[in-house]
Structures are given as C-alpha cells and as structure tokens.
Design an enzyme around this catalytic site. Sequence first.
Site, mmCIF file in Angstrom:
data_model
loop_
_atom_site.group_PDB
_atom_site.id
_atom_site.type_symbol
_atom_site.label_atom_id
_atom_site.label_comp_id
_atom_site.label_asym_id
_atom_site.label_seq_id
_atom_site.Cartn_x
_atom_site.Cartn_y
_atom_site.Cartn_z
ATOM 1 N N HIS A 152 0.837 -1.204 0.000
ATOM 2 C CA HIS A 152 0.000 0.000 0.000
ATOM 3 C C HIS A 152 0.872 1.255 0.000
ATOM 4 O O HIS A 152 0.633 2.190 -0.779
ATOM 5 C CB HIS A 152 -0.896 -0.019 1.253
ATOM 6 C CG HIS A 152 -1.649 1.256 1.498
ATOM 7 N ND1 HIS A 152 -2.959 1.436 1.136
ATOM 8 C CD2 HIS A 152 -1.258 2.420 2.094
ATOM 9 C CE1 HIS A 152 -3.349 2.646 1.472
ATOM 10 N NE2 HIS A 152 -2.332 3.275 2.062
ATOM 11 N N GLU A 153 1.898 1.277 0.845
ATOM 12 C CA GLU A 153 2.785 2.446 0.907
ATOM 13 C C GLU A 153 3.579 2.597 -0.393
ATOM 14 O O GLU A 153 3.805 3.713 -0.867
ATOM 15 C CB GLU A 153 3.731 2.339 2.104
ATOM 16 C CG GLU A 153 3.034 2.264 3.456
ATOM 17 C CD GLU A 153 2.052 3.404 3.681
ATOM 18 O OE1 GLU A 153 2.262 4.503 3.122
ATOM 19 O OE2 GLU A 153 1.061 3.197 4.403
ATOM 20 N N HIS A 156 1.611 4.458 -2.912
ATOM 21 C CA HIS A 156 1.727 5.916 -2.818
ATOM 22 C C HIS A 156 2.982 6.398 -3.544
ATOM 23 O O HIS A 156 2.967 7.419 -4.237
ATOM 24 C CB HIS A 156 1.787 6.351 -1.353
ATOM 25 C CG HIS A 156 0.478 6.250 -0.633
ATOM 26 N ND1 HIS A 156 -0.685 6.777 -1.137
ATOM 27 C CD2 HIS A 156 0.156 5.688 0.575
ATOM 28 C CE1 HIS A 156 -1.675 6.543 -0.274
ATOM 29 N NE2 HIS A 156 -1.189 5.883 0.760
ATOM 30 N N GLU A 221 -6.042 6.953 -0.894
ATOM 31 C CA GLU A 221 -6.007 5.778 -0.024
ATOM 32 C C GLU A 221 -6.698 4.596 -0.685
ATOM 33 O O GLU A 221 -6.206 3.467 -0.638
ATOM 34 C CB GLU A 221 -6.655 6.095 1.327
ATOM 35 C CG GLU A 221 -5.873 7.072 2.189
ATOM 36 C CD GLU A 221 -4.453 6.608 2.461
ATOM 37 O OE1 GLU A 221 -4.250 5.400 2.729
ATOM 38 O OE2 GLU A 221 -3.540 7.447 2.386
#
Length: 298
Positions: A152-153, A156, A221
């Site tokens: 997930h990070e 980004h 997100e």
Amino acid sequence: MKSFKSLLLLVVANLLIFVTLSISFTILINVVLPLFGVDLRASVRSADLLWALVIGFGGASISLLMSKHLARAGMQMQRIDAPQSAKEHLVYESVAQLANRLGVRMPEVWVYWNDEPNAFATGPGRNHSMIAVSSGLVNLLNDHEVQAVLAHEMGHVYNGDMVSTTLLQGLMNTFVFWLSMLAARQFDDRPMIAFVVSVVLQIGLSFLALIPITWFSRRREFAADRFAAEQVGVAPMISALQKLHQRAEAMPVVHDVVRDPMATAYISGSWRGWFATHPSLEARVAALQTLQNGYSYR
C-alpha cells in the site's frame, strides 16, 4: 537524472498553473465581471497573483523537499540498511522486491518505536522516497499482512501521490493568499484593517481549502489499497485493515488534521466527513471486498 524528474514535473506544473490562472483571472476581471456591473480592475494587481503563486507553491514545494527530514525529525527512527532481525528482513526485503518489480529506486526503509500500528511513505518523488513502519504494526500483523501494508505504501510512491498532493496544496495556498490580498486591497487607506482582514480570511479560507485536499487524500487511499491488492492479493490487505480497525476500536487515537502536519501519514484518520484525511477502515474493507468479488472498484 531520474531523481530530478518529479522536481522538473513540479516546476513545469507550477508554470502551467500560473499561466492558466493568469489568463483566467485576466478574463474574469477585465471581461466577465464588468459585464455584470462589477469593476475590480482598479483593485486587482497582477503582481498579487504572482506573489500568491510564489508563496503558495513555494511553501508546499519546500515542505515536499523537506518531507523526509521532517518525518525523521519528529520520530525516533532507525534506518534499515543491513537487516538483523526476522522482522527487519521481512520489511526490507518486501520493499526491495516491490521496488525491483516496479522499476523504481529502492526507497529508504526506516523503523520507529511506537505501540500505535502505522506505516507511511513520503519524499519528493518515486525515486527519492522513504517508507517507515512502526514497531506496533509489525507486532500486530502477520507477515502477509505486513507485506500488504508495505505494498500500500509503495502504491503511494509509485503513483506519485506526494507530488500530486503538493500540487493541490500549492494551488489551494495560491487561492487563499490571492483572495486574502484582494480583499485587503479594498482597505489600502486603513492598513490595520487591511491586515486584520487578510489574516482572518487566510485562516478561514485555509480551513475551507482542507475540503478538496482531504477529499484527494481519501481518493489516494482507495487507490493505494487497490494497488496493494494487485501486488500481493486482496485477502491480506483486507485482513490487515480488519486488524487495524479492531485495534483502533479498542484503543482510539485522535489525530488533528489542522494541527498535526503528519495527519495524512497515518493509516487511518480520526476525523469524519468532509475533513477526513482517510476513508473509514470499514469503507476501505468494503471496497476491497467489492474487488475480491469481481465487481468494479470505486
């Protein structure tokens, strides 16, 4: 040269935005408003827009360039270059594998000691970024769930969320400063009143500017969750979010989006509605379950 691509993009985007705003405001002030009997041509100065752009995007750009240093300065962190423990190996190798698969430079990997489970990514570009995880996160989640959060990070990082957020922040700052200066110009003969008007408007408009900024934060997100699901699977991302939700319900922590500059760096936010920096964990799980069931993703 790749490490400068995001910075070049930021500069070019700033110039394009300035040209667009300049043309738009010129037409608005000199053509559109006079048609409705509103004449602000004597009050509006083109230099104000330039200064607003410099201040607005300048502040946002400096924050982006200093983001890694600011994150490290606010927490007791240790960089992982040569992993020692099993957890350090898990974190470092997961990030390394994703970076290699995505074709981006290996981010700096940091850990910090905090019981609150969290992870965040920051930095001025996908090839000049850092990912940090808390001890609380790696202790709460199993290996597959940790990998999902790290994916997930990395989402980004790969999606360039730090740069796009800076552009939006700079645009909002520009409007705040420009409109405040425009209102203050109406009181040039009374400098104290002009100062008060400018300060009050900057505070009020800055608060309203949080609405589009936090809206974009929530959208990114969802995008990062989908990215993680594509990289490591839907199930571990759902499981990780469910554990984080259970932990948040048991030990709620409030993060103030107005006073906390790291508010968008937490896995979940405590604010709701228009000013929420994150979707609720329940909404994120529901979106992933929709993806898991083969339906279109929001």
